[in-house]
Write a protein that holds these residues in place. Structure first.
Motif, PDB file in Angstrom:
ATOM      1  N   LEU A   6      63.867  54.911  78.605  1.00 19.75           N
ATOM      2  CA  LEU A   6      62.853  54.355  77.674  1.00 19.75           C
ATOM      3  C   LEU A   6      64.193  52.659  78.646  1.00 19.75           C
ATOM      4  O   LEU A   6      63.616  52.713  79.168  1.00 19.75           O
ATOM      5  CB  LEU A   6      62.512  53.571  76.706  1.00 19.75           C
ATOM      6  CG  LEU A   6      62.232  52.617  76.099  1.00 19.75           C
ATOM      7  CD1 LEU A   6      60.852  52.658  76.434  1.00 19.75           C
ATOM      8  CD2 LEU A   6      62.173  52.283  74.947  1.00 19.75           C
ATOM      9  N   MET A   7      65.434  52.673  78.815  1.00 18.88           N
ATOM     10  CA  MET A   7      66.327  52.004  79.149  1.00 18.88           C
ATOM     11  C   MET A   7      65.289  51.995  81.032  1.00 18.88           C
ATOM     12  O   MET A   7      65.583  50.516  81.704  1.00 18.88           O
ATOM     13  CB  MET A   7      67.463  52.346  79.388  1.00 18.88           C
ATOM     14  CG  MET A   7      68.275  51.882  78.299  1.00 18.88           C
ATOM     15  SD  MET A   7      70.124  52.091  78.185  1.00 18.88           S
ATOM     16  CE  MET A   7      70.169  53.970  79.095  1.00 18.88           C
ATOM     17  N   LEU A   8      64.519  52.853  82.053  1.00 18.17           N
ATOM     18  CA  LEU A   8      64.032  52.499  83.022  1.00 18.17           C
ATOM     19  C   LEU A   8      63.111  51.513  82.876  1.00 18.17           C
ATOM     20  O   LEU A   8      62.557  51.439  84.160  1.00 18.17           O
ATOM     21  CB  LEU A   8      63.752  53.933  83.365  1.00 18.17           C
ATOM     22  CG  LEU A   8      64.676  55.203  83.699  1.00 18.17           C
ATOM     23  CD1 LEU A   8      64.280  56.552  84.050  1.00 18.17           C
ATOM     24  CD2 LEU A   8      66.263  54.031  85.614  1.00 18.17           C
ATOM     25  N   ALA A   9      62.352  51.129  81.949  1.00 15.00           N
ATOM     26  CA  ALA A   9      61.069  50.373  82.004  1.00 15.00           C
ATOM     27  C   ALA A   9      61.348  48.915  82.719  1.00 15.00           C
ATOM     28  O   ALA A   9      60.764  48.535  82.805  1.00 15.00           O
ATOM     29  CB  ALA A   9      61.022  50.183  80.241  1.00 15.00           C
ATOM     30  N   ASP A  10      63.305  48.895  82.694  1.00 17.40           N
ATOM     31  CA  ASP A  10      63.322  47.733  82.958  1.00 17.40           C
ATOM     32  C   ASP A  10      63.528  47.430  85.317  1.00 17.40           C
ATOM     33  O   ASP A  10      64.375  46.515  85.386  1.00 17.40           O
ATOM     34  CB  ASP A  10      63.946  46.489  82.643  1.00 17.40           C
ATOM     35  CG  ASP A  10      63.971  46.007  81.490  1.00 17.40           C
ATOM     36  OD1 ASP A  10      62.124  45.694  81.027  1.00 17.40           O
ATOM     37  OD2 ASP A  10      64.713  45.224  80.232  1.00 17.40           O
ATOM     38  N   LYS A  11      63.945  48.958  85.123  1.00 19.07           N
ATOM     39  CA  LYS A  11      64.524  49.020  86.920  1.00 19.07           C
ATOM     40  C   LYS A  11      63.117  49.254  88.231  1.00 19.07           C
ATOM     41  O   LYS A  11      61.750  49.357  87.352  1.00 19.07           O
ATOM     42  CB  LYS A  11      64.943  50.802  86.645  1.00 19.07           C
ATOM     43  CG  LYS A  11      65.894  50.709  85.493  1.00 19.07           C
ATOM     44  CD  LYS A  11      67.159  49.467  86.453  1.00 19.07           C
ATOM     45  CE  LYS A  11      68.361  49.436  84.849  1.00 19.07           C
ATOM     46  NZ  LYS A  11      69.474  48.354  85.058  1.00 19.07           N
ATOM     47  N   ALA A  12      63.620  48.879  89.266  1.00 17.71           N
ATOM     48  CA  ALA A  12      62.877  49.068  90.140  1.00 17.71           C
ATOM     49  C   ALA A  12      61.774  50.619  90.015  1.00 17.71           C
ATOM     50  O   ALA A  12      63.060  51.243  89.992  1.00 17.71           O
ATOM     51  CB  ALA A  12      63.643  49.109  91.599  1.00 17.71           C
ATOM     52  N   PRO A  13      61.132  50.787  90.944  1.00 17.14           N
ATOM     53  CA  PRO A  13      60.376  51.649  90.753  1.00 17.14           C
ATOM     54  C   PRO A  13      60.452  52.279  91.619  1.00 17.14           C
ATOM     55  O   PRO A  13      60.583  53.542  92.056  1.00 17.14           O
ATOM     56  CB  PRO A  13      58.801  51.084  91.776  1.00 17.14           C
ATOM     57  CG  PRO A  13      58.665  49.734  90.779  1.00 17.14           C
ATOM     58  CD  PRO A  13      59.834  49.416  91.335  1.00 17.14           C
ATOM     59  N   GLU A  14      61.813  52.400  92.969  1.00 16.10           N
ATOM     60  CA  GLU A  14      62.622  52.889  93.757  1.00 16.10           C
ATOM     61  C   GLU A  14      63.663  53.637  92.919  1.00 16.10           C
ATOM     62  O   GLU A  14      64.073  55.100  93.527  1.00 16.10           O
ATOM     63  CB  GLU A  14      63.286  53.045  94.864  1.00 16.10           C
ATOM     64  CG  GLU A  14      64.164  51.315  95.157  1.00 16.10           C
ATOM     65  CD  GLU A  14      63.047  50.172  94.894  1.00 16.10           C
ATOM     66  OE1 GLU A  14      64.093  49.186  94.590  1.00 16.10           O
ATOM     67  OE2 GLU A  14      61.996  50.167  94.350  1.00 16.10           O
ATOM     68  N   LEU A  15      64.048  53.287  91.337  1.00 12.55           N
ATOM     69  CA  LEU A  15      65.599  54.148  90.803  1.00 12.55           C
ATOM     70  C   LEU A  15      64.597  54.615  90.036  1.00 12.55           C
ATOM     71  O   LEU A  15      64.766  56.038  89.299  1.00 12.55           O
ATOM     72  CB  LEU A  15      66.011  52.591  90.378  1.00 12.55           C
ATOM     73  CG  LEU A  15      67.011  51.834  91.204  1.00 12.55           C
ATOM     74  CD1 LEU A  15      66.927  50.877  90.166  1.00 12.55           C
ATOM     75  CD2 LEU A  15      67.688  52.361  91.577  1.00 12.55           C
ATOM     76  N   ILE A  16      63.236  54.584  89.427  1.00  9.56           N
ATOM     77  CA  ILE A  16      62.706  55.708  88.549  1.00  9.56           C
ATOM     78  C   ILE A  16      62.278  56.719  89.510  1.00  9.56           C
ATOM     79  O   ILE A  16      62.504  57.381  88.909  1.00  9.56           O
ATOM     80  CB  ILE A  16      60.893  54.679  88.330  1.00  9.56           C
ATOM     81  CG1 ILE A  16      61.798  53.958  87.060  1.00  9.56           C
ATOM     82  CG2 ILE A  16      60.416  55.840  87.470  1.00  9.56           C
ATOM     83  CD1 ILE A  16      60.362  53.009  86.786  1.00  9.56           C
ATOM     84  N   ASP A  17      62.058  56.559  90.524  1.00 12.06           N
ATOM     85  CA  ASP A  17      61.396  57.553  91.399  1.00 12.06           C
ATOM     86  C   ASP A  17      63.067  58.540  91.888  1.00 12.06           C
ATOM     87  O   ASP A  17      63.133  59.764  92.273  1.00 12.06           O
ATOM     88  CB  ASP A  17      60.999  57.526  92.830  1.00 12.06           C
ATOM     89  CG  ASP A  17      59.711  56.765  92.863  1.00 12.06           C
ATOM     90  OD1 ASP A  17      58.989  56.828  91.950  1.00 12.06           O
ATOM     91  OD2 ASP A  17      59.222  56.162  94.008  1.00 12.06           O
ATOM     92  N   TYR A  18      64.003  57.809  91.865  1.00  7.71           N
ATOM     93  CA  TYR A  18      65.506  58.350  92.307  1.00  7.71           C
ATOM     94  C   TYR A  18      65.526  59.494  91.513  1.00  7.71           C
ATOM     95  O   TYR A  18      66.526  60.066  91.346  1.00  7.71           O
ATOM     96  CB  TYR A  18      66.373  57.783  92.353  1.00  7.71           C
ATOM     97  CG  TYR A  18      67.713  57.834  91.881  1.00  7.71           C
ATOM     98  CD1 TYR A  18      68.636  58.770  92.671  1.00  7.71           C
ATOM     99  CD2 TYR A  18      68.681  57.794  91.066  1.00  7.71           C
ATOM    100  CE1 TYR A  18      69.523  59.525  92.442  1.00  7.71           C
ATOM    101  CE2 TYR A  18      69.985  58.178  90.748  1.00  7.71           C
ATOM    102  CZ  TYR A  18      70.231  58.921  91.392  1.00  7.71           C
ATOM    103  OH  TYR A  18      71.334  59.490  90.804  1.00  7.71           O
ATOM    104  N   VAL A  19      65.612  58.769  89.540  1.00  8.93           N
ATOM    105  CA  VAL A  19      65.543  59.898  88.384  1.00  8.93           C
ATOM    106  C   VAL A  19      64.938  60.542  88.381  1.00  8.93           C
ATOM    107  O   VAL A  19      64.587  61.872  88.082  1.00  8.93           O
ATOM    108  CB  VAL A  19      65.946  58.810  87.371  1.00  8.93           C
ATOM    109  CG1 VAL A  19      65.543  59.083  85.755  1.00  8.93           C
ATOM    110  CG2 VAL A  19      66.731  57.155  87.609  1.00  8.93           C
ATOM    111  N   LEU A  20      63.352  60.306  88.776  1.00  2.53           N
ATOM    112  CA  LEU A  20      62.642  61.443  88.618  1.00  2.53           C
ATOM    113  C   LEU A  20      63.211  63.221  90.169  1.00  2.53           C
ATOM    114  O   LEU A  20      63.365  63.908  89.451  1.00  2.53           O
ATOM    115  CB  LEU A  20      61.528  61.151  88.898  1.00  2.53           C
ATOM    116  CG  LEU A  20      60.572  60.135  88.150  1.00  2.53           C
ATOM    117  CD1 LEU A  20      59.206  59.996  88.762  1.00  2.53           C
ATOM    118  CD2 LEU A  20      60.160  61.501  87.182  1.00  2.53           C
TER     119      LEU A  20
END
Length: 169
Positions: A113-127
């Motif tokens: 849930l901490m990714l909710a505050d992160k930029a889309p490219e960071l979410i993509d990286y984790v995915l």
């Protein structure tokens, strides 16, 4: 739990020791004594850190949970195709120590849930990181070669999410 484990909280420097039920107090104390230099080094590094401890506002993040879920659900389809894996589900949960995880057997990916505050490219990286685990379960050299193949600039994102981590390759 199969082994004695030492954890140091990055926000406070608090040292926690966990042990299996069969470990005697003497075994635990001996283990901690053997690791005392390592413990001292990491506690000093945390206490000397220039960054102030950052507390997570879980209530604020809960308000963004659905937005993160919707983004990840839409994005993971394209990324899974790019990585060449099949995934059954992507979900969001409160995780304190990880940005994501995956179950190799079921093909399910979890995001913090901490990714909710992160930029889309960071979410993509984790995915992508979690999807690559469906090819290679461990953080082996092969895993990092695959990361280089599917997301060439992944190290920049990793450094942004984990600024204090030292990577061994």
């Amino acid at each position: 739990m199969k082994t004695i484990r030492i954890r140091i909280r990055s926000d406070s420097g608090e040292v926690r020791v966990s042990a299996p039920p069969w470990a005697s107090d003497r075994d635990v104390l001996r283990f901690v004594a053997e690791k005392s230099t390592w413990i001292r080094h990491h506690v000093e590094r945390i206490s000397g850190s220039e960054q102030a401890p950052k507390l997570v506002n879980w209530d604020a993040l809960e308000g963004k949970r659905q937005q993160l879920q919707d983004y990840a659900s839409a994005r993971v389809i394209s990324l899974a195709t790019q990585v060449g894996v099949t995934i059954t589900d992507v979900r969001v949960k409160k995780m304190h120590t990880r940005w994501g995880s995956c179950n190799v057997r079921t093909g399910r990916v979890w995001l913090s849930l901490m990714l909710a505050d992160k930029a889309p490219e960071l979410i993509d990286y984790v995915l992508v990181h979690e999807l690559v685990h469906l090819h290679e379960a461990s953080h082996s050299p092969r895993f990092y070669r695959l990361m280089d193949q599917y997301l060439p600039n992944w190290q920049r994102f990793d450094k942004e999410l984990n600024p204090n981590r030292r990577r061994r390759l």
